[in-house]
Design a protein around this motif. Structure first.
Motif, PDB file in Angstrom:
ATOM      1  N   VAL A 146       0.582  -5.929  31.152  1.00 49.18           N
ATOM      2  CA  VAL A 146       1.179  -5.979  32.479  1.00 49.18           C
ATOM      3  C   VAL A 146       2.217  -4.869  32.607  1.00 49.18           C
ATOM      4  N   PRO A 172       7.121  -7.410  29.824  1.00 49.47           N
ATOM      5  CA  PRO A 172       5.969  -8.313  29.724  1.00 49.47           C
ATOM      6  C   PRO A 172       5.905  -9.078  28.400  1.00 49.47           C
ATOM      7  N   GLY A 200      -0.527  -6.939  36.948  1.00 49.03           N
ATOM      8  CA  GLY A 200       0.626  -7.832  37.014  1.00 49.03           C
ATOM      9  C   GLY A 200       1.291  -7.836  38.368  1.00 49.03           C
ATOM     10  N   PHE A 241       7.822  -9.014  34.538  1.00 47.22           N
ATOM     11  CA  PHE A 241       7.121  -7.807  34.964  1.00 47.22           C
ATOM     12  C   PHE A 241       7.717  -6.575  34.276  1.00 47.22           C
ATOM     13  N   TRP A 295       0.173 -12.359  30.323  1.00 48.94           N
ATOM     14  CA  TRP A 295       1.201 -11.328  30.283  1.00 48.94           C
ATOM     15  C   TRP A 295       0.789 -10.115  29.468  1.00 48.94           C
TER      16      TRP A 295
END
Lengths: 179, 598
Positions: B287, B349, B233, B346, B284
């Motif tokens: 991540v 996620p 990620g 981030f 996603w």
């Protein structure tokens, strides 16, 4: 003055480019002329490379069982010593991290290690073929792969290996396809 | 006649005028005369450039294709001569060019392209004659390093562009085979140095923008390719901040009115693309810090480079903002705000895709609000909108990663924009707005492009009835829009209009007779590409000319990589058409020289 220096650099670069391509030709030719012949059983198919044309993807059932496999790592470059069996086909017999002084060996990269079993990135994994024959070669392989002999002959010299010929049903592939 | 001489003559006349030898009317007439003459020879030089580059690409590519046929029935020594002979020939020609004085620069470019491609052909041929390993990685690397001298010695920018493509391909190959692509950066610097030197010398703003776009494109691709993937990620943060940096950095050049905002446009494209892309749920998964990879094949030390790259990007963004030359106005804030869902996603996620759905809808909608987007920045907003529109359509069409209610929301969004842009905006009504014209043009060319593949020989309709109606409708609408655009473009040129009107006949002929139209579609699209280039040059619209160049080069590249046709047929056709371009250039540049001497 500046122009002539420039031109001399150009000549040198052009010569280097030619030298590199010719020397790799000479290098391979030397292995083919003086190297020792080894046969490996193969499993071919017919993929495609946009720059280099059609080829037969060679797959081998070759790996090495070694008790000290823990000493080596994925991606490490090693020397693999070859041994010719009673049936005429060669196999990997042992591994060494220094260049052996005698015998037949090939410099290879370790692909991955699983337990005691070491698998390699074998340097002769492609046999390029005329595009007119490529499809035919694949079909022929499908027919011939069961029971008959498909193998490649490789010349080996000082750790380098160059493919000499691919055999289908005991004949060089183009001869086989023509017959 | 070249510009220097025009200037010299005009200076002389200026002296004559100031001395009272000629009247100022005569002087104005003389000035007009030379201006026209200089423009016409400028245009001709541009045509030479385009044709020279296309010719070089076709001949070099054709030779690679012909060699890739694998002439394995010939002996090895003959096969070796197959690649050595053209290589030596192009080296001799290059040497000749270097020794000659007063060579038009375009010949360096044409020969440079062929030379660079032939180096690749030589590397490929050695590996295929001797069946040496299949690693694309080492093939690209040897090609790039072997061809590097061509960039500097032949002063060929086109070769530098090819070199950029090769090193980017190398980074991709190195990455996919598990290696590290950090070497990309020094290799990139070698080409960037050459290209930056030549844009500083050239002075043309279009050329400058073109090179900037290319460098940005190569860096954007390699940024991801040289990442170590240790921290999953990380790419999201790095890409979002890279595009924000590009967008903001454009503000540093605000004072320069003649500049084409290459960095700003690239930033817009990147931010819009990320906005749509990151709505996909599957991106996603896994991540964040809890998924750090520790297997042996992930180079932990090389991974430090990732954090360094991210750190540099953040510092540069701060630097641009703190330099105070970039105002944090609403548009800048709007585009930069993509960093919020990126950072949020981030850290959390599980909600990454949701954050981006919300952001994308807000972002897309605010692009249409006049009060936010002032006229000066209309261009960025239009570019972003066209991209969002096209990528959403693609998303809807392939139905990937979108759950049903998001599809519903996006459809509503598209309808709102259609109505808003189309019906209620007086000044940019439907069909006249640049953004919509671009949508028409791009979708029309894409259809022709699709038809140029041999596997679409006959129009194929999906089995599903509803889908096939949609397919037909979209064909008709965008085909019609493209035709309308092209007719508008070529209104005054009868010969081009005839070429275009032949197309429906070709389509009908192939549908009803079942004959293969592939060759015709290809020639037709190529002819349109060249016609658009010539039109752009004569109408002084670099945008149009560039669109034509992109169409022609995209066609050449796809036919080069097209698996469905034989190597010999493609190689032969490439070399033949390439030779036509080069012969045309030989004839045309001689004529131009005679004209200049007159």
């Amino acid at each position: 003055m500046r122009k002539s220096i420039f031109f001399i650099i150009f000549i040198l670069c052009a010569a280097a480019q030619l030298f590199l391509s010719v020397s790799s030709v000479v290098f391979n030719e030397r292995v083919l002329a003086r190297g020792e012949v080894h046969r490996f059983r193969t499993v071919p198919v017919d993929p495609y490379d946009p720059f280099r044309g059609k080829y037969v993807d060679l797959d081998f059932d070759l790996s090495l069982t070694s008790s000290d496999s823990g000493r080596y790592q994925d991606g490490e470059k090693v020397f693999v010593i070859l041994e010719r069996g009673a049936d005429g086909y060669s196999d990997f017999s042992s591994i060494s991290d220094t260049s052996p002084s005698a015998g037949n060996f090939i410099k290879m990269e370790i692909d991955y290690i699983s337990g005691d079993e070491i698998y390699f990135n074998i340097p002769f994994d492609r046999y390029y073929i005329d595009e007119d024959y490529a499809e035919e070669a694949e079909r022929a392989y499908q027919r011939e792969s069961i029971g008959t002999e498909t193998y490649i002959e490789v010349r080996v010299l000082n750790g380098r290996s160059v493919i000499e010929e691919l055999f289908l049903g005991g004949l060089p592939v183009i001869d086989y396809l023509k017959s | 006649m070249n510009k220097k001489r025009f200037k010299w003559i005009l200076r002389e006349f200026e002296i004559l005028k100031s001395e009272g030898v000629i009247s100022s009317e005569v002087f104005a007439d003389v000035q007009n005369y030379y201006q026209r003459k200089s423009e016409s020879s400028d245009n001709k030089a541009k045509i030479l450039t385009v044709f020279g580059i296309l010719g070089g690409l076709l001949i070099g590519g054709g030779i690679i294709l012909l060699l890739a046929h694998n002439w394995s029935s010939f002996s090895r020594i003959i096969q070796v001569s197959f690649f050595l002979a053209p290589l030596i020939a192009v080296q001799l020609i290059s040497g000749g060019l270097l020794l000659k004085n007063n060579v038009r620069h375009i010949w360096y470019e044409t020969i440079g392209i062929i030379y660079f491609l032939l180096i690749g052909a030589a590397v490929a041929m050695v590996s295929r004659i001797y069946h040496t390993g299949g690693e694309l990685e080492s093939f690209f690397l040897v090609w790039a390093i072997g061809g590097l001298p061509v960039l500097y010695l032949l002063k060929s920018d086109a070769a530098a562009v090819l070199y950029l493509a090769v090193i980017t391909a190398w980074a991709a190959a190195a990455q996919s085979s598990g290696g590290s692509a950090v070497l990309y950066w020094p290799l990139f610097a070698a080409a960037a140095l050459k290209l930056i030197l030549s844009i500083r010398n050239s002075g043309s703003r279009y050329y400058r923008a073109f090179i900037e776009f290319l460098l940005i494109a190569s860096v954007s691709a390699s940024l991801g390719l040289s990442l170590e993937k240790v921290l999953p990620g990380m790419w999201i943060l790095i890409y979002c901040s890279f595009f924000v940096l590009l967008f903001l950095a454009e503000g540093l050049y605000q004072g320069n009115r003649s500049r084409i905002p290459a960095a700003g446009i690239s930033g817009t494209i990147g931010i819009s693309a990320m906005a749509v892309l990151l709505t996909i749920d599957s991106l996603w998964e896994d991540v964040g810090f809890s998924f750090i990879r520790e297997a042996h094949r992930f180079h932990q030390t090389a991974a430090a480079a990732d954090y360094v790259v991210f750190g540099i990007l953040v510092v540069l963004i701060l630097f641009v903002i703190l330099s105070r030359r970039v105002k944090l106005n609403r548009v800048n804030l709007m585009f930069s705000s993509i960093l919020i869902p990126a950072a949020g996603g981030f850290l959390f996620p599980a909600y990454g895709a949701v954050f981006f759905h919300v952001f994308t809808l807000l972002f897309g909608y605010s692009l249409t609000i006049k009060e936010i987007i002032k006229d000066k920045q209309r261009f960025f907003a239009d570019t972003g909108l066209v991209l969002l529109f096209l990528s959403m359509l693609i998303h809807l069409a392939i139905y990937d990663g979108f759950s049903a209610h998001w599809i519903f929301l996006y459809s509503c969004f598209l309808i709102v924009i259609f109505i808003k842009k189309g019906l209620f905006s007086g000044s940019c009504g439907f069909g006249t707005d640049k953004a919509w014209r671009a949508v028409c043009f791009i979708s029309g060319i894409l259809i022709l492009y699709g038809l140029s593949f041999s596997r679409f020989d006959l129009p194929i309709f999906p089995d599903d009835e509803l889908l096939s109606i949609g397919f037909l409708l979209s064909m008709i609408i965008s085909g019609g829009a493209a035709a309308w655009y092209l007719i508008m473009l070529f209104k005054r040129e009868r010969s081009s209009a005839i070429i275009i009107s032949v197309f429906p006949v070709v389509v009908l002929l192939t549908i009803f007779t079942g004959m293969s139209g592939t060759l015709l579609y290809n020639l037709y699209l190529f002819a349109i590409g060249i016609a658009v280039v010539l039109k752009g040059i004569s109408g002084k619209s670099m945008k149009t000319a560039n669109a034509g160049i992109i169409i022609s080069i995209a066609l050449i590249i796809t036919r080069f990589f097209d698996v469905d046709m034989s190597f010999t047929a493609r190689g032969g056709a490439f070399i033949l058409i390439g030779l036509l371009f080069v012969l045309f250039n030989v004839y045309f540049s001689r004529r131009l020289k005679r004209e200049e001497l007159k």
